[in-house]
Design an enzyme around this catalytic site. Structure first.
Site, short mmCIF file in Angstrom:
data_model
loop_
_atom_site.label_atom_id
_atom_site.label_comp_id
_atom_site.label_asym_id
_atom_site.label_seq_id
_atom_site.Cartn_x
_atom_site.Cartn_y
_atom_site.Cartn_z
N GLU A 113 0.84 -1.21 0.00
CA GLU A 113 0.00 0.00 0.00
C GLU A 113 0.87 1.26 0.00
O GLU A 113 0.55 2.26 -0.63
CB GLU A 113 -0.93 -0.03 1.22
CG GLU A 113 -1.99 -1.13 1.11
CD GLU A 113 -2.67 -1.44 2.44
OE1 GLU A 113 -1.96 -1.53 3.47
OE2 GLU A 113 -3.90 -1.61 2.46
N GLU A 133 -2.99 -9.98 4.49
CA GLU A 133 -3.71 -9.63 5.72
C GLU A 133 -4.66 -10.73 6.20
O GLU A 133 -4.80 -10.96 7.41
CB GLU A 133 -4.49 -8.33 5.52
CG GLU A 133 -3.65 -7.07 5.57
CD GLU A 133 -3.02 -6.70 4.23
OE1 GLU A 133 -3.07 -7.53 3.29
OE2 GLU A 133 -2.49 -5.58 4.11
N1 COA Z 1 5.16 -7.23 11.76
C1 COA Z 1 6.03 -7.50 12.74
N2 COA Z 1 7.06 -8.34 12.60
C2 COA Z 1 7.23 -8.90 11.40
C3 COA Z 1 6.38 -8.64 10.32
C4 COA Z 1 5.30 -7.77 10.54
N3 COA Z 1 4.44 -7.43 9.56
N4 COA Z 1 6.80 -9.37 9.26
C5 COA Z 1 7.88 -10.03 9.65
N5 COA Z 1 8.16 -9.76 10.95
C6 COA Z 1 9.26 -10.28 11.75
C7 COA Z 1 9.07 -11.74 12.12
O1 COA Z 1 8.24 -11.85 13.26
C8 COA Z 1 10.48 -12.16 12.39
O2 COA Z 1 10.86 -11.69 13.66
P1 COA Z 1 11.76 -12.64 14.64
O3 COA Z 1 13.04 -12.82 13.90
O4 COA Z 1 11.88 -11.84 15.88
O5 COA Z 1 10.99 -13.90 14.78
C9 COA Z 1 11.29 -11.35 11.37
O6 COA Z 1 10.45 -10.27 10.98
C10 COA Z 1 11.65 -12.16 10.14
O7 COA Z 1 10.44 -12.71 9.61
P2 COA Z 1 10.21 -14.29 9.40
O8 COA Z 1 8.76 -14.56 9.47
O9 COA Z 1 11.09 -15.07 10.32
O10 COA Z 1 10.74 -14.45 7.92
P3 COA Z 1 10.26 -15.54 6.86
O11 COA Z 1 11.20 -15.44 5.72
O12 COA Z 1 10.08 -16.86 7.51
O13 COA Z 1 8.82 -15.03 6.38
C11 COA Z 1 7.22 -13.41 5.67
C12 COA Z 1 8.70 -13.80 5.73
C13 COA Z 1 7.13 -12.02 5.06
C14 COA Z 1 6.43 -14.41 4.83
C15 COA Z 1 6.63 -13.43 7.09
O14 COA Z 1 7.50 -12.66 7.94
C16 COA Z 1 5.26 -12.83 7.20
O15 COA Z 1 4.30 -13.47 6.82
N6 COA Z 1 5.14 -11.61 7.73
C17 COA Z 1 3.88 -10.95 7.95
C18 COA Z 1 3.39 -10.31 6.65
C19 COA Z 1 2.01 -9.74 6.88
O16 COA Z 1 1.09 -10.41 7.26
N7 COA Z 1 1.88 -8.43 6.63
C20 COA Z 1 0.66 -7.74 6.82
C21 COA Z 1 0.57 -7.28 8.22
S1 COA Z 1 -0.92 -6.40 8.53
#
Ligand code: COA
Length: 255
Positions: A113, A133
């Site tokens: 966004e 989301e």
């Molecule tokens: N908010 C807060 N923390 C987040 C985040 C978010 N939107 N997206 C990633 N992080 C953090 C993870 O919790 C992790 O923290 P940690 O190392 O303390 O555990 C770190 O960033 C790395 O992310 P991780 O999930 O371990 O990486 P990955 O390669 O396994 O997965 C994603 C990457 C992007 C698929 C996954 O992080 C994810 O699904 N994130 C959320 C995306 C989302 O839903 N966004 C919309 C939010 S409204």
């Protein structure tokens, strides 16, 4: 610590998201910094083009910081996150200078966004866009179903928001959402920015407002901005202000 940096190199300003421990997820503090930087950019006449970048990593931005909003009540979530986000994203979308989003990694949820609030986007070939989301039980709340749906075909927004599908860079490019896919998107964006610094800033600002008005980017505000710019460039303003300061009635010439 989560931050958004602003660096100015000549006519090009760079706003850089810096929350790499959380894949550059946006905190409310970062939203406020974006708004503050936008205000600073507006005050600086030397800036002609803005780049929105992020610290290198897997993601340009993984959306809103889930840990920050997870505990909020529904009312505070709507008030502090959704409406505050709208205020900041709208501020960015209506910045008078052209803005290029440099998607060096995935742009997810609020990150997508945010990129949609920029004028154009340049993307790394391995990056993707998505609206994940629904996986965390919410809906896109920073104009992902509105502004983004004006930039991408609606079925593609549905594909992301309703089916959780990711769109790779080449497809985003083919859809016109991304201007260029480049191994070094920062370099490519900088080249585009440098080439644009010689353009008339008044022409690009006016063009941006006009395109925004046509695209329903707060049409009323855009019309008001264009009208205000037109009248303030007229002799009538000089006469009106001069008369006020000299404490005399104004004498406006006929049309
Ligand atoms: N908010 C807060 N923390 C987040 C985040 C978010 N939107 N997206 C990633 N992080 C953090 C993870 O919790 C992790 O923290 P940690 O190392 O303390 O555990 C770190 O960033 C790395 O992310 P991780 O999930 O371990 O990486 P990955 O390669 O396994 O997965 C994603 C990457 C992007 C698929 C996954 O992080 C994810 O699904 N994130 C959320 C995306 C989302 O839903 N966004 C919309 C939010 S409204």
């Amino acid at each position: 610590m989560s931050r958004v940096h602003l660096e100015i190199n000549g006519a090009v300003a760079e706003m850089r998201l810096d929350n790499p421990g959380k894949l550059n997820a946006l905190t409310t503090g970062m939203l406020q910094m974006i708004a503050d930087h936008c205000a600073g950019i507006e005050q600086n006449p030397d800036i002609r083009v803005v780049l929105l970048t992020a610290e290198a990593g897997k993601a340009f931005c993984a959306g809103a910081d889930i840990t920050e909003w997870a505990e909020l009540s529904a009312a505070r979530f709507a008030r502090h996150w959704v409406r505050e986000g709208h205020r900041v994203f709208d501020r960015l979308a209506r910045l008078s200078r052209p803005v290029i989003a440099v998607l060096n990694g995935h742009a997810l949820g609020g990150g997508l966004e945010l990129a949609a609030a920029c004028d154009i986007r340049v993307m790394a070939p391995t990056a993707t866009i998505a609206l994940p989301e629904a996986r965390v039980g919410i809906v896109p709340g920073w104009s992902g179903t509105q502004r983004l749906a004006r930039l991408l075909p609606e079925p593609v927004v549905r594909e992301m928001a309703l089916f959780g599908r990711r769109i790779p860079a080449e497809r985003a490019h083919a859809l016109g959402f991304v201007a260029e896919v480049a191994e070094d998107p920062y370099r490519a964006a900088l080249d585009i920015a440098n080439a644009a610094t010689g353009l008339s800033p008044r022409a690009t600002e006016t063009g941006k407002y006009m395109i925004g008005a046509g695209a329903a980017e707060d049409r009323a505000a855009m019309i008001e901005a264009l009208g205000a710019a037109a009248i303030s460039a007229s002799d009538d303003r000089n006469e009106g202000v001069g008369a006020f300061l000299e404490k005399r009635p104004p004498e406006f010439s006929g049309l």
